[in-house]
Design a protein around this motif. Sequence first.
Motif, short mmCIF file in Angstrom:
data_model
loop_
_atom_site.label_atom_id
_atom_site.label_comp_id
_atom_site.label_asym_id
_atom_site.label_seq_id
_atom_site.Cartn_x
_atom_site.Cartn_y
_atom_site.Cartn_z
N LEU A 19 46.60 39.56 33.09
CA LEU A 19 45.82 38.32 33.19
C LEU A 19 44.65 38.48 34.16
O LEU A 19 43.54 38.00 33.90
CB LEU A 19 46.72 37.15 33.61
CG LEU A 19 47.77 36.72 32.57
CD1 LEU A 19 48.71 35.67 33.14
CD2 LEU A 19 47.08 36.17 31.32
N ALA B 177 43.24 41.30 34.80
CA ALA B 177 42.30 42.25 34.19
C ALA B 177 41.42 41.59 33.14
O ALA B 177 40.28 42.01 32.93
CB ALA B 177 43.08 43.41 33.56
N ILE B 178 41.92 40.55 32.47
CA ILE B 178 41.10 39.90 31.44
C ILE B 178 40.33 38.70 32.00
O ILE B 178 39.77 37.92 31.26
CB ILE B 178 41.95 39.47 30.21
CG1 ILE B 178 42.99 38.41 30.60
CG2 ILE B 178 42.60 40.68 29.57
CD1 ILE B 178 43.73 37.82 29.38
N GLY B 179 40.35 38.57 33.33
CA GLY B 179 39.45 37.59 33.94
C GLY B 179 40.07 36.39 34.59
O GLY B 179 39.35 35.50 35.04
#
Lengths: 372, 241
Positions: free
Chosen positions: A279, A281-283
């Motif tokens: 989570l 890592a995806i922003g």
Amino acid sequence: MYFAELVFHNVYTRKTRSLLTGLAIAVSIMTVVTMGVLTNSLRQSAISILRTGTADFSIAQKDVSDVIYSAVDEEDLTAIRSDPGVESVVGVLVAPFKLDDNHPFFLQIGVPPDELTQFGVDVVAGRAYGATVSNETMLGYRTAREFRKSVGDHMMLNGNDYEIVGIYSTGQVFGDSASMLPLVTLQANERKPGTVTLAFVKTKPDTDIEALRARIEHDNPQLATVRTESDFGRVDRNLELLSAANTGVSALALVIGAVTVLNMMVLSVFERTREFGVLRAIGWSRRRILLEVMGEAFVVTLGGAVVGVAAAFVSIRLLRDVEALRGLFNPVYGADVFLRALLITFGMAGFGAFYPAARAALLRPLAAIRHE
Amino acid sequence: MNDGTEPTAIELIGVTKTFDRGIVHALDNVSLSIKAREWVALTGPSGSGKSTLLHLLAALDEPTSGEIVVNGRKISDISNISEYRRREVGLVFQLHNLLPNLNAVQNVEIAMLGAGISHRESSERAHELLADVGLTARETLRPPELSGGERQRVAIARALANGPSILLADEPTGSLDSSSATSVLELFARIRNDRKLTILLVTHDAQVASAADRVITLKDGRVAAPPSGPESTSPPASTHV
């Protein structure tokens, strides 16, 4: 997908753990609410004794375990009556006894008939008893209604046969659920001549009530005056102990609940380390991770609290049938009890979830993604 | 495909990354640039620094020294790194890393939470993206119910959810059979053209690398020069490529 939907979804996904945690929260909150209602109710019952009538304040023996066992010498009251600020002093003797299984704590109240009005008693049917008659009594209208008695009937009270000569009302549930008889008769029956349980003081206009109370307590160090609820602990240690126990139970419930939530959330965060890394890592921001974990804790805790409050109503209903509490326990559902339960609920969730939530938020995404 | 006139999307200037207090050099003074809409395959043996480079570009880690410039901005100057990860780059992992308890649509939508996108718009976008990767009929299934190739397609859809200009993929076909791998590579090619994306794909598979416009090979943390593919460069070690 709404954020709240995700939070509920995560709670539902781990339903067994959520249910068990919620159950522990429910038991804690049930205890808090039940104890709160019980304490408030017993306090209200006891205070209503002291508030009977139109007195400005009451007098009782200092530091007794229960106000009902207070003993005040009538000679002390005579001295108090002579104070220039005092308009009247009504001394009453209160004697509890077991009437039957449904009334294990029935009260007889001894009051001189000429002081009934000052005591706030309104005779609504029949007449007042005679000052020295030993077999006449009046019933509170609640008692009369419950036992289907009316003026002229007879009733056995504490082993004595009485003729009911009147029905009265005091405006207090406690007083209206009792019986009254001449003070001297009750003193004789109880073998307490010259002694009353409580005294009710009416002051003259423009009297400095606090100064009068201080004078009385100075001249009679064995007595305590009670004007407000907060004074009540000075004449009833049992209720003070119960209040202290109530506070202790609340603190304990908070700790147990917080530790339960902490345990659940630490485990959850540990299991989902990789998820939080992904989570991030995806922003997702740290704040959002924090909110997610805290949100899950709040959902479980609030759910448990709702069940706990419902269970408290059931337990209070069951407590009303406990023989020792019959007649004494008229539940008072004060807002303060529910506010306390709500604060404890938030405390459980907040204290329990903050550490794991912060830990999840502070995870380094790369290390978290690699977590096995 | 990049025609050579596109602006630079990614630039690494003397980037070094060390671990274990400087004992291990994962990247050693690497400089390279990638044009917008270019598809670059980053290859090299295990431990050559491919994934490390990708992680630095995704701002999952920080270089020990050097600068990384993405779309004209130095990553080191970006204050809101979450916003960078969300808006600038889409990330596809080797092991998809989907959330197992959410279905395909929810796995795509989750990337848009907190991105200032309305619930309705994020839902519509998730459905569109899944349709784009050929998973309309599978969108209500959870990852355990999907094949490896389908999971990777969902992961690609998730990476595209916030409309990034750069797609970073770390061995996206590494755990797939050859048929699924081919399918995923075709998908990369299509979305690169449709969405005008810059793609940096890490792989150690020469066949996968051959699908790219250009191949950059790393060896021992430095840019090496194995010719692979018609448009690949063959620079000397650690020169700018």
